[in-house]
Design an enzyme around this catalytic site. Sequence first.
Site, PDB file in Angstrom:
ATOM      1  N   PHE A 239      74.020  45.772 -20.764  1.00  0.00           N
ATOM      2  CA  PHE A 239      75.477  45.819 -20.759  1.00  0.00           C
ATOM      3  C   PHE A 239      75.947  46.044 -19.317  1.00  0.00           C
ATOM      4  O   PHE A 239      75.952  47.172 -18.822  1.00  0.00           O
ATOM      5  CB  PHE A 239      75.965  46.945 -21.668  1.00  0.00           C
ATOM      6  N   ASP A 241      77.607  47.036 -16.391  1.00  0.00           N
ATOM      7  CA  ASP A 241      78.701  47.949 -16.073  1.00  0.00           C
ATOM      8  C   ASP A 241      78.571  48.434 -14.634  1.00  0.00           C
ATOM      9  O   ASP A 241      78.102  47.694 -13.774  1.00  0.00           O
ATOM     10  CB  ASP A 241      78.720  49.117 -17.062  1.00  0.00           C
ATOM     11  N   ASP A 320      68.641  49.187 -21.377  1.00  0.00           N
ATOM     12  CA  ASP A 320      69.943  49.547 -20.808  1.00  0.00           C
ATOM     13  C   ASP A 320      70.317  50.982 -21.154  1.00  0.00           C
ATOM     14  O   ASP A 320      70.698  51.776 -20.289  1.00  0.00           O
ATOM     15  CB  ASP A 320      71.015  48.591 -21.334  1.00  0.00           C
TER      16      ASP A 320
END
Length: 348
Positions: A239, A241, A320
């Site tokens: 993910f 970010d 992750d």
Amino acid sequence: MDLTLNPMESGDFISRNSKHVKVNAEKCEEVAKKVLDSVIDDSLDKIDYCANPLCPQGLTAEQLCNWIYLLDTLNFSFWPNDGELYDVTYKDKKETGYLALCAAFCKAHDAGIDVTSTEWMSNCPPSTLDEILKSDSGHSIPLLESRAIAMHETADHLIKKYDGEAIEMVKKCNGSAQALLRAVIYIESFRDICFYKGKKVSFLKRAQILVSDVQSALSNNPQYADLVKFEDLGVLTMFADYRVPQVLNYFGALEYSEELTARLKTKEIISHHSEMEMEIRGCSIQAVQLIYLACERLREAEYGGLDWECLRFVYPIHIDIWLWQYRREHSEAVETHIPYHRTRSIFY
């Protein structure tokens, strides 16, 4: 998604063309060993969604699914402006970032506010949302108005297409993570797509984490476990970010140019959809894919004597979450090494 590269393809394309960020395959293999060690000692199990203490107990599966949609709709941009820490205390424990968001909604739920109702989400005015999410220090959460818009949009979509129940969207995806991902990105605030060097690329951070959270949360529910077996869970990437890239750089799996490093260390704002920002996110995806592939090789090469049938499988999404949790547990060392990139965005 037409000619849009999916997140895995986007990570590969960006990493092959990146100017400011490079992926170090040797360091990725070192991280893979750390991840596999956490599988062996069972510490990886602690990162599952249902292990999160900041989720109300006693929710039905339907309420839990709505809760996940609410939290993941608002799961973006927690880094504070100077002097405006975003922190929320719940049950005598102070939380920051995403966990502060969870804590704030737990407090609202405990106070009798029906936050798992899509009708409530749809009708909640920004002022009420502000009151619920206000930090201990009295500051509003960043991008409050954008969060209110996103919450209303998600709720209205669920009400219009799925009778107000997020689990109905899950049911219609026939046990496919890819199908659920495609259903989620019909909601505009989840459509994390942009252009990089002439290619339409996608990161889909929040949409993918929503699919992952739903799968993790419902996988042990006897009524709905079959809905989320998701044989295609491997299509999801990490993910992308601002925290996971930070810890990937700390481990040496990502290498930053001198120019990018200098901008990060002076805490300069990195513009959304700028070349540097997209390279940080894209190369992070590629690095975690290499860590995942290294995990698969190492299962046999160095851990071949173990009964892997009795141990959990590790996908990029699990790597992750392991990296994110590592950063939280070693925040001072990681922050001293390299600051996270500061980009204001509703997408992460």
